[in-house]
Design an enzyme around this catalytic site. Structure first.
Site, PDB file in Angstrom:
ATOM      1  N   ASP A  92       0.843  -1.233   0.103  1.00  0.00           N
ATOM      2  CA  ASP A  92      -0.291   0.037   0.278  1.00  0.00           C
ATOM      3  C   ASP A  92       1.023   1.858   0.368  1.00  0.00           C
ATOM      4  OD1 ASP A  92      -2.417   1.541   0.256  1.00  0.00           O
ATOM      5  OD2 ASP A  92      -2.866   1.123   2.334  1.00  0.00           O
ATOM      6  N   LYS A  94       2.533   3.714  -6.161  1.00  0.00           N
ATOM      7  CA  LYS A  94       1.634   2.500  -6.555  1.00  0.00           C
ATOM      8  C   LYS A  94       2.748   2.311  -7.467  1.00  0.00           C
ATOM      9  CE  LYS A  94      -1.143   3.675  -4.206  1.00  0.00           C
ATOM     10  NZ  LYS A  94      -1.488   2.729  -3.202  1.00  0.00           N
ATOM     11  N   ASP A 104      -3.690  -2.912  -2.192  1.00  0.00           N
ATOM     12  CA  ASP A 104      -4.759  -2.410  -1.985  1.00  0.00           C
ATOM     13  C   ASP A 104      -4.308  -1.918  -3.583  1.00  0.00           C
ATOM     14  OD1 ASP A 104      -6.586  -0.462  -0.998  1.00  0.00           O
ATOM     15  OD2 ASP A 104      -5.882   0.995   0.045  1.00  0.00           O
ATOM     16  N   ASN A 105      -5.432  -0.609  -3.608  1.00  0.00           N
ATOM     17  CA  ASN A 105      -5.623   0.585  -4.956  1.00  0.00           C
ATOM     18  C   ASN A 105      -5.334   0.650  -5.590  1.00  0.00           C
ATOM     19  OD1 ASN A 105      -4.247   2.229  -2.390  1.00  0.00           O
ATOM     20  ND2 ASN A 105      -6.313   3.052  -2.445  1.00  0.00           N
ATOM     21  N   GLU A 136     -11.400   4.012  -0.384  1.00  0.00           N
ATOM     22  CA  GLU A 136     -11.362   4.437   1.434  1.00  0.00           C
ATOM     23  C   GLU A 136     -12.298   5.943   1.357  1.00  0.00           C
ATOM     24  OE1 GLU A 136      -8.215   3.677  -0.075  1.00  0.00           O
ATOM     25  OE2 GLU A 136      -7.049   5.383   0.017  1.00  0.00           O
TER      26      GLU A 136
HETATM   27  N1  SAM Z   1      -1.287   1.871   4.876  1.00  0.00           N
HETATM   28  C1  SAM Z   1      -1.580   2.546   4.997  1.00  0.00           C
HETATM   29  C2  SAM Z   1      -3.519   2.436   5.848  1.00  0.00           C
HETATM   30  O1  SAM Z   1      -3.321   1.867   5.142  1.00  0.00           O
HETATM   31  O2  SAM Z   1      -3.737   3.255   6.488  1.00  0.00           O
HETATM   32  C3  SAM Z   1      -1.468   3.923   4.373  1.00  0.00           C
HETATM   33  C4  SAM Z   1      -0.274   4.004   3.081  1.00  0.00           C
HETATM   34  S1  SAM Z   1      -0.280   4.749   2.244  1.00  0.00           S
HETATM   35  C5  SAM Z   1      -1.357   4.770   1.124  1.00  0.00           C
HETATM   36  C6  SAM Z   1       0.734   4.479   1.260  1.00  0.00           C
HETATM   37  C7  SAM Z   1       2.419   5.612   2.209  1.00  0.00           C
HETATM   38  O3  SAM Z   1       3.755   4.737   1.573  1.00  0.00           O
HETATM   39  C8  SAM Z   1       3.050   7.124   2.726  1.00  0.00           C
HETATM   40  O4  SAM Z   1       2.600   7.262   3.831  1.00  0.00           O
HETATM   41  C9  SAM Z   1       3.777   7.491   1.694  1.00  0.00           C
HETATM   42  O5  SAM Z   1       4.938   8.037   2.674  1.00  0.00           O
HETATM   43  C10 SAM Z   1       4.971   5.895   1.644  1.00  0.00           C
HETATM   44  N2  SAM Z   1       5.527   5.116   0.445  1.00  0.00           N
HETATM   45  C11 SAM Z   1       5.329   5.535  -0.178  1.00  0.00           C
HETATM   46  N3  SAM Z   1       6.607   4.890  -1.090  1.00  0.00           N
HETATM   47  C12 SAM Z   1       7.224   4.120  -0.415  1.00  0.00           C
HETATM   48  C13 SAM Z   1       8.562   3.359  -0.772  1.00  0.00           C
HETATM   49  N4  SAM Z   1       8.935   3.172  -1.306  1.00  0.00           N
HETATM   50  N5  SAM Z   1       9.179   3.292   0.272  1.00  0.00           N
HETATM   51  C14 SAM Z   1       8.265   3.247   2.003  1.00  0.00           C
HETATM   52  N6  SAM Z   1       7.247   3.894   2.247  1.00  0.00           N
HETATM   53  C15 SAM Z   1       6.704   4.091   0.890  1.00  0.00           C
HETATM   54 MG    MG Z   2      -4.585   2.471   0.436  1.00  0.00          MG
END
Ligand code: SAM
Ligand code: MG
Length: 214
Positions: A141, A144, A169-170, A199
Site C-alpha cells: 500500500d 503505486k 490495495d488501490n 476509502e
Molecule cells: N497503509 C496505510 C493505511 O492504509 O493506513 C496507508 C499508506 S499510504 C496510502 C502510502 C504510504 O507509503 C505513504 O505514507 C508514503 O509516504 C509511503 N511510501 C510510499 N512509497 C514508499 C516506499 N518506496 N518506501 C516506504 N514508504 C513509502
Molecule cells: Mg491504500
C-alpha cells in the site's frame, strides 16, 4: 504554524479512542476521515476485507509497505497471534512519527516494528537485519509505481515462500495496471480481485490477493 493532517488525525485518536483498545483507534480514525478530513488509510470498507484475509491466514511474519499514520498497521496487528511480528516500512519521517504514536495508543507497539526508510532499500536487508526467512503475508500500500518492482525484489531476495499471500490495495484507484498484469498472468501466482470502494468514497476500488506458488 498550521498543523498537518496526520497531526490532526492523531489528535482525534487521543481525544476519542481508548488507550490499549485497537478497535477504538480504528473507529476514531474512520470517523475523522468520514466527517472531517479524507486521508489515504485503507478505511473501514476495504479494511474488513483486509481483516478477513489476515484472520484466515493467521500469519506470523508480516510485511507492510507504506505505514502512513498506522491505520492499517493497527488493523493487521490487532488480529495477529501472540508472538507474531509485523514489520512496516515508511519513508516519510513525519508520517512515521505519527504512526508510532497511533500504534502505541492502540497498545500494539510490542508486535510492530516500524522501519523508517524506502522499501527498495530495506527489502534486500530483511534477512540480515531482521532475521526474516520468509514472510507469510505482505500488504502492499505504498506508492503505486513500486508494487511491481518491490514484488520482483521480494522474489529475488527469497522473501516469498510457497503460500505467501500478497494483498495489494488501490489496484483500481489510483490503479496499478503493470502489477495486476504481472500477478494475473504469472504462473507463479494465483490471483483474485475483491471489489470494493476507495476509502471513504463511493468510487470503485479493490484489493488484489495473490498467492505465491513458488
Ligand atoms: N497503509 C496505510 C493505511 O492504509 O493506513 C496507508 C499508506 S499510504 C496510502 C502510502 C504510504 O507509503 C505513504 O505514507 C508514503 O509516504 C509511503 N511510501 C510510499 N512509497 C514508499 C516506499 N518506496 N518506501 C516506504 N514508504 C513509502
Ligand atoms: Mg491504500
Amino acid at each position: 504554524t498550521r498543523s498537518t493532517r496526520p497531526q490532526r488525525l492523531l489528535n482525534a485518536v487521543r481525544k476519542h479512542a481508548t488507550r490499549g483498545d485497537p478497535q477504538s483507534v480504528i473507529s476514531a480514525i474512520d470517523h475523522f476521515c468520514r466527517h472531517s478530513e479524507w486521508a489515504m488509510n485503507i478505511g473501514d470498507e476495504k479494511g474488513s476485507i483486509l481483516d478477513s484475509v489476515v484472520s484466515e491466514l493467521n500469519p506470523e511474519k508480516v510485511l507492510e509497505l507504506g505505514t502512513y499514520c498506522g491505520y492499517s498497521t493497527v488493523r493487521i496487528a490487532r488480529l495477529l497471534p501472540p508472538g507474531a511480528r509485523l514489520i512496516t516500512l515508511e519513508f516519510n519521517a513525519d508520517y512515521a512519527a505519527i504512526a508510532r504514536q497511533v500504534i502505541a495508543w492502540a497498545g500494539l507497539e510490542d508486535r510492530v516494528q516500524l522501519v523508517e526508510g524506502a522499501s527498495e532499500d530495506w527489502i534486500p536487508r530483511m534477512k540480515e537485519h531482521f532475521g526474516i526467512e520468509t514472510f507469510d503475508f505482505v500488504f502492499l500500500d505504498h506508492w503505486k509505481d513500486r508494487y511491481l518492482p518491490d514484488t520482483k525484489l521480494m522474489e529475488d531476495c527469497g522473501l516469498l515462500r510457497k503460500g505467501t499471500v500478497l494483498l495489494a490495495d488501490n489496484v483500481i484507484c489510483p490503479g496499478v495496471p503493470d502489477y495486476l498484469q504481472y500477478v494475473r498472468n504469472s504462473l507463479s501466482y494465483k490471483s483474485c480481485y475483491f471489489k470494493s470502494h476507495l476509502e471513504y468514497t463511493k468510487a470503485e476500488d479493490g484489493l488484489e490477493k495473490s498467492v505465491f506458488l513458488g
